[in-house]
Write a protein that holds these residues in place. Sequence first.
Motif, PDB file in Angstrom:
ATOM      1  N   ASP A  56       0.973  -1.305   0.116  1.00 56.62           N
ATOM      2  CA  ASP A  56       0.026   0.006  -0.065  1.00 56.62           C
ATOM      3  C   ASP A  56       0.897   1.149   0.091  1.00 56.62           C
ATOM      4  O   ASP A  56       0.266   2.227  -0.387  1.00 56.62           O
ATOM      5  N   ALA A  75       3.820   1.474  -1.324  1.00 49.08           N
ATOM      6  CA  ALA A  75       5.075   1.435  -2.315  1.00 49.08           C
ATOM      7  C   ALA A  75       5.191   2.629  -3.382  1.00 49.08           C
ATOM      8  O   ALA A  75       6.213   3.047  -3.574  1.00 49.08           O
ATOM      9  N   ASP A  76       4.243   3.388  -3.371  1.00 45.87           N
ATOM     10  CA  ASP A  76       4.067   4.444  -4.149  1.00 45.87           C
ATOM     11  C   ASP A  76       4.271   5.759  -3.422  1.00 45.87           C
ATOM     12  O   ASP A  76       4.089   7.078  -3.934  1.00 45.87           O
ATOM     13  N   ALA A  77       4.276   5.645  -2.016  1.00 46.12           N
ATOM     14  CA  ALA A  77       4.312   6.773  -1.026  1.00 46.12           C
ATOM     15  C   ALA A  77       5.553   7.667  -1.428  1.00 46.12           C
ATOM     16  O   ALA A  77       6.758   7.020  -1.643  1.00 46.12           O
ATOM     17  N   ARG A  78       5.357   8.934  -1.112  1.00 45.91           N
ATOM     18  CA  ARG A  78       6.361   9.872  -1.773  1.00 45.91           C
ATOM     19  C   ARG A  78       7.182  10.212  -0.210  1.00 45.91           C
ATOM     20  O   ARG A  78       8.019  11.193  -0.250  1.00 45.91           O
ATOM     21  N   ASP A 114       2.886  11.188   3.228  1.00 46.13           N
ATOM     22  CA  ASP A 114       1.976  10.551   2.437  1.00 46.13           C
ATOM     23  C   ASP A 114       1.606   9.358   3.509  1.00 46.13           C
ATOM     24  O   ASP A 114       0.313   8.894   3.674  1.00 46.13           O
TER      25      ASP A 114
END
Length: 343
Positions: free
Chosen positions: A271, A273-276, A280
């Motif tokens: 969940d 993996a794309d957090a900046r 986030d």
Amino acid sequence: MSNNGSKKRKRVLSGVQPSGNLTIGNYLGALKQWAREQHNFESFFCVVDLHAITVPFDPDELRTKTREVAALYMASGIDPEISTIFVQSHLPAHSELSWLLNCLTPLGWLNRMTQFKDKAAKQQAESVSSGLLNYPVLMAADILLYQADAVPVGDDQRQHLELTRDVAQRFNHMFGDTFTVPEAMIPPSGARIKALDEPTAKMSKSQVDSEYHAAYLLDPPNRIKKKIMRAVTDSGRDIEFSTDPERAGVNNLLEIYQAFTEKSSEEVLADFADARGYGDLKKRVVEVVNEGLTPIQQRYNDLTSEAGYVDEILAKGAERAAEVANATLELVRERMGFLKAHV
Ligand code: AQP
């Protein structure tokens, strides 16, 4: 012969002290699993008000918080039609068994308890009550009166549970098999929620130095957001579970997220993996916490708007609890050699 012959299903007993405001730690470590397990066990959940007076307290607050905690049990999903909900002090059996067990418990066992040492260290030596030292024996009495097979609690209660087992075994050895020796039931996630402002310390409801320490069950969404967005993290960027104390803040946020969503560790990491970055992470934790708390708060408001409803549930609960507790106490009295009163 022990007093558990009449049990059809395995039993659980647990409780929360009406001291301070219930935190998401209390919910994830205790209440959430109680609500889930009530379908699998015969369940007794008490508001342990006698425990709340082991540290300085205010009588008006004790009254208010006792009802509040009982209402929060129900708001968190504990169904009074399925589980017995009651107040510890409504049953004198708890105090009486506690005295009997105190007389059989070596002082050295109590002196070793880390919670006693921690709480005593935070008070002036002369104001530490002997009740604080004896607290784990009262807890043993609470559990043993119901012949509980399991006790669903957070990880901080593990040592007290061990003491309960020791007390039960000692009694059974001295007077014959009387008590069920209970097991701790610790949830796979959420058993050890840490403070938001100090992520190496337990999130506590009574020992709070800052308004950013804990997220409370009755905090409105904007306060939850403020607290979580200010949670202490570290100077890194990696979002991963870690046992490194330096990374305890991020680990704690991931654990809170995992316990609310009931996802596996892999799913949680996917969940994010794309957090900046941690901003986030915090935003998503705010979302899941508020999604979890909103229905609890709505039910709490409904339950408490009906005058007398909570007291009615507690009165019924005390009646049912007394059937079990008094039978155990009678057996204990007989085993220990007390004469029956002829009244
Ligand atoms: N941080 C936590 N994480 C997971 N479970 C927790 N519990 C408490 N804190 C956490 C669990 O909640 C249940 C009720 O415990 P309590 O009434 O002893 O609550 P508390 O917050 O521990 O109590 P205090 O004494 O008011 O504050 P402290 O000890 O923090 O100073 C238990 O099942 C507990 O494991």
